[in-house]
Design an enzyme around this catalytic site. Structure first.
Site, PDB file in Angstrom:
ATOM      1  N   ALA A  13       0.802  -1.226   0.000  1.00 57.02           N
ATOM      2  CA  ALA A  13       0.000   0.000   0.000  1.00 57.02           C
ATOM      3  C   ALA A  13       0.832   1.272   0.000  1.00 57.02           C
ATOM      4  CB  ALA A  13      -0.943  -0.016   1.197  1.00 57.02           C
ATOM      5  N   ALA A  14       1.686   1.457   1.007  1.00 58.32           N
ATOM      6  CA  ALA A  14       2.425   2.714   1.107  1.00 58.32           C
ATOM      7  C   ALA A  14       3.428   2.858  -0.029  1.00 58.32           C
ATOM      8  CB  ALA A  14       3.132   2.807   2.459  1.00 58.32           C
ATOM      9  N   GLU A  37      10.107  -5.635  -4.175  1.00 56.01           N
ATOM     10  CA  GLU A  37       9.105  -6.366  -3.393  1.00 56.01           C
ATOM     11  C   GLU A  37       9.545  -7.829  -3.296  1.00 56.01           C
ATOM     12  OE1 GLU A  37       6.367  -8.218  -1.394  1.00 56.01           O
ATOM     13  OE2 GLU A  37       6.432  -6.016  -1.486  1.00 56.01           O
ATOM     14  N   SER A  43       0.296  -4.296  -4.061  1.00 57.80           N
ATOM     15  CA  SER A  43      -0.942  -3.518  -3.907  1.00 57.80           C
ATOM     16  C   SER A  43      -2.160  -4.400  -3.631  1.00 57.80           C
ATOM     17  CB  SER A  43      -1.185  -2.672  -5.170  1.00 57.80           C
ATOM     18  OG  SER A  43      -0.096  -1.826  -5.426  1.00 57.80           O
ATOM     19  N   CYS A  47      -6.151  -6.820   4.619  1.00 60.49           N
ATOM     20  CA  CYS A  47      -7.346  -6.802   5.466  1.00 60.49           C
ATOM     21  C   CYS A  47      -8.445  -7.709   4.923  1.00 60.49           C
ATOM     22  CB  CYS A  47      -7.880  -5.372   5.575  1.00 60.49           C
ATOM     23  SG  CYS A  47      -6.724  -4.189   6.281  1.00 60.49           S
ATOM     24  N   TYR A 432     -31.433  11.275  10.886  1.00 53.00           N
ATOM     25  CA  TYR A 432     -32.349  10.412  11.644  1.00 53.00           C
ATOM     26  C   TYR A 432     -33.498   9.941  10.765  1.00 53.00           C
ATOM     27  CZ  TYR A 432     -36.564   9.212  14.159  1.00 53.00           C
ATOM     28  OH  TYR A 432     -37.707   8.578  14.556  1.00 53.00           O
ATOM     29  N   TRP A 440     -32.549  10.053  19.330  1.00 50.50           N
ATOM     30  CA  TRP A 440     -31.239  10.403  19.865  1.00 50.50           C
ATOM     31  C   TRP A 440     -30.281   9.279  19.493  1.00 50.50           C
ATOM     32  CZ3 TRP A 440     -29.080  14.580  22.222  1.00 50.50           C
ATOM     33  CH2 TRP A 440     -29.951  15.602  22.631  1.00 50.50           C
TER      34      TRP A 440
END
Length: 459
Positions: A13-14, A37, A43, A47, A432, A440
């Site tokens: 990613a980075a 790499e 890439s 996750c 809402y 709430w």
């Protein structure tokens, strides 16, 4: 005039976000980009691996955002299966080894990006390397686990560790029909939460048929006559296992940086300025899971291995290397996960984090529903909120609940970033309608209760 050379260590990613952004800003005639790499893939979404294992994601390649071939087509000299062995800071060069043929060579750089990621914690225990014991950090790891699952007759799985990866892998194995036991050394699962909120996760997992055993550090992985794993031994018992998945956590992979004399923080991650430039080095940048970042709530640095941050770091690095200007201000520590239909989220500080930072605080915990209570399918959710004593500044929020609960943490993440008080939060104009929320919202109910606690503490 010869082109400058940008060297990137790490193709996920980075690293590749940095390379791609720099390439968008400068063409090959002005900037040569070489990326190393050590794996086969670039890439990709680590996750997403638990959801590939579970079958929710059908194909491995669905997790790949951009292949090596696609990067190369954009004039990035990407060298896979190549591991950088040494950084020569003074000489502005790196030593890389081809993992297939063993050859080594030096490559010079004008600008260097260190994006070496994190490595999984793998304790030096007897039997830890036995067949049937797996980590799940890379796509190769995921494929190896799937191969084991396909060739294993038994249906008992043990997951070691109960953090994000641990609970997600527990769900994946449960979906594959395994009897799942999660063993971990902390009092409750999800040590990223306070223990009272972790207990809710424990109770929910038990209700799903996942056995969770806390306070149980692993002492040994036991093997059978064939050498394969057969059980996991802890300080309080043994648990049958035909497959073991390690989800103990990760630490920054900074061995190269340490050997090169680059500055590291208290958590072992590289230290950078806001432009992601390594402190004290004008031509070296670092980003992703190998760095420490500023915590905007506590004011200290912390290590957070999250793809969201890694991609942002890469974009910022690429912009700066490419001649632009961008900064990364810091994080509030937001994360969300799930195990089956239970959603788990947190942002900001836990109680022990606040104490460590020397902050005095109050807490408020409320139970509400994810929709209007009368709406079909309404389910309980619990929100815990920390606020600074006297000032009422929001310090952290934790949420455990069913569908629609987890992403409410984003409200708190924005409030934390803005430095809002819990009293100010009670006036937020949130959306809402009965299918989405009570009148709430639960986060605002917690803010009201926290406001009352702050006022009471100031008396």
């Amino acid at each position: 005039m010869a082109a400058e050379r940008m060297v990137v260590i790490g193709g996920d990613a980075a690293g590749m976000s940095a390379a791609s952004q720099a390439r968008r800003m400068k063409g090959p005639e002005a900037l040569e980009i070489v990326a190393f790499e050590r794996g086969h893939f670039t890439s990709f979404s680590a996750c997403g691996i638990p959801y590939w294992i579970s079958g929710d994601v059908g194909e491995r390649d669905d997790l790949i955002a951009r292949t090596p071939q696609e990067h190369r087509a954009r004039a990035i000299d990407l060298r896979t299966r190549t591991e950088v062995r040494e950084i020569d800071v003074a000489g502005q060069r790196v030593l890389a080894r081809d993992l297939d043929d063993g050859t080594e060579s030096w490559t010079g750089f004008d600008k260097l990006v260190v994006a070496t990621g994190a490595r999984p914690v793998r304790p030096a225990l007897p039997g830890i390397d036995a067949p049937g014991v797996h980590g799940v950090q890379t796509l190769d790891d995921g494929q190896a686990l799937l191969d084991t699952l396909a060739g294993t007759r038994g249906r008992h799985a043990v997951v070691v560790g109960a953090g994000y990866i641990g609970v997600e892998m527990a769900e994946a194995l449960l979906k594959r029909g395994y009897e799942v036991t999660v063993v971990h050394q902390d009092e409750q699962p999800m040590a990223t939460l306070d223990p009272d909120m972790g207990r809710l996760v424990h109770e929910a997992m038990d209700g799903m048929g996942i056995t969770t055993v806390g306070g149980a550090p692993v002492t040994e992985v036991l093997t059978g006559e064939d050498g394969r794993v057969r059980a996991v031994a802890t300080e309080n018992g043994e648990y049958r296992a035909d497959v073991v998945v390690l989800g103990i956590g990760v630490v920054p992979e900074t061995s190269l940086a340490r050997a090169a004399g680059l500055p590291l923080g208290p958590h072992g991650g590289l230290l950078t300025d806001r432009s992601m430039r390594v402190r004290g080095h004008g031509n070296i940048w670092a980003g992703g899971d190998c760095v420490e970042v500023l915590d905007l709530v506590s004011g200290t640095t912390r290590h957070l291995a999250l793809g969201t941050h890694a991609n942002k770091h890469g974009q910022i690095i690429g912009a700066n290397v490419g001649g632009g200007y961008a900064t990364f201000p810091g994080v509030v520590g937001t994360a969300v996960s799930k195990v089956c239909d239970l959603e788990i989220a947190r942002t900001g500080l836990r109680e022990k984090d606040a104490r460590r930072a020397g902050l005095q605080f109050v807490t408020a915990t409320i139970e509400s529903t994810n929709t209007a209570g009368y709406y079909p399918g309404a389910a309980l959710m619990t929100v815990k909120m920390l606020a600074e004593r006297r000032t009422g500044r929001l310090l952290g929020v934790q949420i455990v609940g069913r569908e629609g609960s987890g992403k409410r943490v984003d409200i708190a993440a924005v409030a934390l970033t803005a430095g809002m008080t819990v009293e100010r939060m009670t006036t937020l104009d949130l959306g809402y309608a009965p299918p989405f929320s009570p009148v709430w919202d639960p986060v605002l109910v917690a803010a009201r209760k926290a406001t009352t606690a702050v006022r009471a503490a100031g008396m």
